[in-house]
Design a protein around this motif. Structure first.
Motif: not given
Length: 875
Positions: A694-708
């Motif tokens: 539920s957390v992101r630091y960058g711009s909105r996208s369809h999906g993300y990676h890099g977290g834990a």
């Protein structure tokens, strides 16, 4: 039959009819000395081609064709011409009694218009040797009329010189009126025939007597439901739609007031006061459902939709759920099942005819039911990193996959609300587990925990040992999460033509997951995978390092191909360079191919009704699997990290990192974790990673990676053996399959360890306690002993293996996961197909499947009824 032949037959029938009347006149003293006028009604304009004057029984007879009322009056006004006691004037007219009027009718014999002799006319028309005497009966007058009409219009076959029975006559009439053969007729073909516009128009135009006669005949053959169909065909223009409505009304509980009122309105408006019974309507309706579900004809769908309209007009929409055909029935079932998330209601949705067309909606509903089961299973807490990775590979990846589907939503507001409720509950629980997992990662930032593969150790600890004996194709699907891997591998397993066998390193037959490097991004984790070291880099870094690893077997040809090198050229689907790598070679080979379909979708999104993944969705994966199967390569399917999808994330802007991690600085929130150590590959070795989706630091996208989160850190690992290679030393067949909550199986207690092997003793059942197991009775029986003894000694399992497997499977209700069946057989990790084949050589007598594999090879079943029939001594 020519017009002349027809006219001759009609005139013969008129003479026959007049002869009968004249015979009666001879016995009537009141007729002596007076003129007698006999009126004969014809079915068409009267003509008389024969002699106008004749004689019957010594009495002169004159025949006059009168096509109008005026011509009838002229005939009556003509003076008598005969010299006998009375003269007979036969007036042939097509006018009815009302048109002729009372004055004319009073001058006719018995004040009545007589019909021609239909029996004589029919016999003349057909030129048959003999007519069935039953056709003379008054109750069959409609049938004779119909036959005469068909004969006149040339719709009867040539019957010259034949006998003509009543059953033959009925068959000809039914075929002519409804275009069906009554001898091979059933309700579905009758409904279909009644709904052909030409047939229906012809049926509605028939005389009531003929309709009643045909109906009575078909009721004798098909029961009261035929009466329902034919009465609807006479009054309505869409029999199928009417009966689909009837299916709802008669299928609802009889104490349902809505259904009772609607059924009453239906029967009264369609049938009047003479209403058919409920059972007959229900039987006809069932046949209509068979038609609607058994054809793909485009003509059927408008009528199904019409039935929905008719049901609404009867105020019956509230009971539409009864129908497994109507679109409103599907919607009602879907909404009910979404509200309850009950397996029985799900089964009702899947039983609906629209379930195939609406497969995406059904799949999402199924996912919601599965998630409810998962919550009901009370998933335990996470305590260690290794435990969490294992649980994700075997359980939580399937949760994530189903949650993604449910979050895809529904066009129905009611269903969408239900999906949101279950998704919220599951999302909250998954967030709690992710936070627990993040709390265990402090050690993983420094070193890989015991019993776990780190991304940097996959090549030396797993790929290199495989390469010593097999050619290995390492497919790295960049960004593929455990959820995506679960979907992809399931689609591979469910396609029996592919023939791949999945194997795992765990003796219990369960999957494992690989620990990613931090942050969970391509530059860190994929480079660490392909360079076999904790490092950051790019494709060039990976290409330079991959062939030079010292742990490769001597002379190994090790090649890595990235996205740019995977493309069809010169007619080759994989491109010439990559295709050449599959050419037969003598040296060991390790080929790594990076596919970016999943990672690309995180930025661009996917246009799909089903957000899940199929192996065909990954560009070039089908071609790679095909090429590997043809050349006997072991396939290792993995990724460099997973991902989470956008679903209402909170934006905490921070430019020091990327989408899911940042540099230390501000306070650390509950849904974040600080990791520091040599496995954290950013400058300074410390980073703050998002711990939940539920957390992101960058711009909105369809999906993300890099977290834990677990979905990002747990790298899926799937090893596939090519067709024809069923076993791999040191590896076990993946036999655990999907979790129990996913399949709907009842959770089972762990199977007890196999008993110490002992040779079966001669059958000596305890007549008082009956304690001997079914397996023991089986192997002691004469049928088993003789069959077992007839097998080659080097290909047959020992008798105690049969005993233990039968006991274990029957104790579980006849179905047992293959991992537990292999454990009972004392061969954990072996190929279950081999076990079933060995058991089947003895148990499957005459190819009857006493023992078999189902669920894509995941479950072993024993049919206890067949077992008892084939081996009766052990019942």
């Amino acid at each position: 039959m020519t017009p002349a032949d027809l006219d001759s037959a009609v005139e013969n029938a008129v003479v026959s009819r007049v002869s009968d009347i004249v015979d009666g006149l001879d016995k009537d003293p009141t007729a002596v000395g007076r003129r007698v006028v006999i009126g004969v009604r014809t079915r068409r304009e009267p003509v008389w081609h024969g002699d106008r004057d004749g004689e019957i029984g010594g009495h002169p007879v004159r025949y006059v064709a009168c096509p109008s009322v005026l011509s009838v009056l002229d005939a009556l006004a003509a003076p008598p011409a005969g010299k006998s006691a009375y003269e007979v004037l036969v007036v042939l007219t097509d006018r009815d009694e009302r048109e002729l009027g009372e004055a004319v009718m009073a001058r006719l014999h018995r004040a009545h218009l007589h019909d021609v002799s239909k029996y004589t006319l029919l016999q003349d028309l057909l030129k048959v040797r003999q007519l069935d005497p039953r056709l003379r009966g008054r109750e069959n007058g409609w049938l004779v009329d119909a036959l005469v009409d068909l004969a006149r219009t040339g719709q009867l076959p040539n019957t010259t010189g034949l006998s003509f029975g009543r059953e033959v006559a009925l068959r000809h009439v039914v075929r002519a009126r409804l275009s069906v053969d009554s001898t091979a007729l059933d309700l579905t073909s009758l409904i279909t025939a009644a709904d052909v516009p030409g047939n229906r128009a012809r049926w509605q135009a028939l005389a009531p007597a003929e309709r009643l006669g045909i109906t009575a005949h078909l009721v004798e053959r098909l029961g009261g439901a035929a009466d329902v169909v034919l009465r609807l065909a006479a009054a309505r223009d869409d029999v199928l739609a009417e009966l689909l409505v009837a299916d709802v009304l008669t299928g609802a509980p009889e104490d349902d007031l809505t259904a009772a009122h609607a059924l009453g309105a239906f029967t009264h408006s369609r049938f009047g006061p003479d209403e058919p019974n409920r059972a007959a309507i229900a039987t006809a309706a069932t046949a209509a459902v068979e038609i609607a579900t058994g054809t793909d004809s485009p003509d059927v769908w408008p009528r199904i939709r019409h039935a929905d309209t008719l049901l609404a007009q009867l105020n019956g929409s509230a009971i539409a759920y009864v129908s497994r055909v109507l679109p409103s029935g599907f919607t009602s079932r879907l909404e009910r099942a979404a509200k309850t998330l009950d397996d029985r209601d799900l089964a009702e949705v899947r039983a609906h005819h629209d379930a195939t067309e609406q497969s995406a909606q059904v799949r999402r509903l199924h996912a919601a039911v599965r998630l409810r089961r998962w919550l009901d299973s009370r998933p335990s807490e996470i305590t260690t990193t290794s435990d969490a990775l294992r649980r994700h590979a075997r359980d939580l990846a399937w949760v994530d996959s189903e949650l993604i589907r449910v979050r895809h939503g529904s066009s129905s507001p009611e269903v969408a609300k239900a999906f949101e409720r279950i998704a919220s509950r599951v999302g909250k629980r998954r967030a709690e587990l992710d936070i627990r997992f993040a709390g265990t990662l402090a050690e993983a930032a420094y070193t890989v925990p015991n019993g776990v593969l780190g991304v940097e150790t996959v090549l030396p600890e797993m790929i290199a040992p495989l390469a010593r004996r097999h050619k290995v194709l390492l497919i790295v699907v960049d960004g593929m999460s455990g959820a995506a891997a679960a979907d992809i591998t399931l689609s591979i397993a469910e396609n029996p033509r592919l023939g791949w066998t999945e194997v795992v390193r765990s003796e219990d037959g369960g999957r494992e997951a690989v620990l990613a490097a931090f942050p969970t991004e391509t530059a860190y984790s994929r480079t660490s995978l392909l360079t076999a070291s904790l490092s950051s880099g790019n494709a060039d870094t990976e290409r330079r390092a991959f062939p030079k690893h010292p742990f490769w077997p001597p002379r190994t040809r090790a090649t890595v191909v990235h996205k740019a090198g995977v493309a069809g050229t010169s007619g080759l689907d994989l491109g010439a360079a990559l295709d050449a790598e599959f050419a037969p070679r003598t040296e060991p080979q390790v080929l790594a191919v990076v596919l970016n379909t999943v990672d690309d979708a995180l930025a661009k999104g996917r246009q799909s009704d089903d957000p899940g993944w199929h192996y065909r969705d990954v560009a070039y994966l089908p071609a790679l699997l095909e090429r590997a199967a043809e050349n006997g390569w072991v396939v290792v399917l993995t990724s460099d990290h997973g991902h989470v999808l956008e679903h209402g994330s909170r934006h905490r802007p921070d430019p020091t990192g990327t989408a899911r991690w940042r540099q230390p600085g501000d306070q650390v929130h509950e849904d974040e974790v600080v990791l520091a150590g040599p496995r954290v590959l950013v400058d300074g070795g410390t980073a703050v990673l998002a711990a939940t989706e539920s957390v992101r630091y960058g711009s909105r996208s369809h999906g993300y990676h890099g977290g834990a989160s677990l979905a990002e850190v747990a790298i899926p690992l799937v090893v596939l053996l090519p067709p024809g290679t069923d076993e791999l030393d040191g590896w076990a067949v993946h036999s655990q399959g999907q979790p129990d909550w996913w399949t709907g199986r009842e959770p089972r207690k762990p199977t007890r360890p196999p008993r110490a092997r002992r040779e079966p003793a001669p059958a000596q059942p305890d007549l008082f306690t009956g304690d001997e197991s079914r397996g023991a009775r089986l192997v002691a029986g004469e049928t088993f002993v003789n069959t077992h003894r007839g097998q080659p000694a080097n290909r047959v399992l020992k008798a105690e293996v049969f005993r233990d497997v039968v006991d274990a499977v029957l104790a579980a209700g006849g179905r047992l996961p293959v991992a537990e069946a292999l454990q009972a057989a004392g061969t954990p990790g072996r190929n279950p197909r081999g076990l079933v084949a060995a058991l089947g050589r003895v148990l499957n007598i005459d190819q009857f499947p006493v023992v078999d594999l189902i669920d894509g090879g995941r479950t072993l079943v024993i049919n206890e009824k067949l077992l008892d029939e084939q081996f009766p001594e052990g019942r």
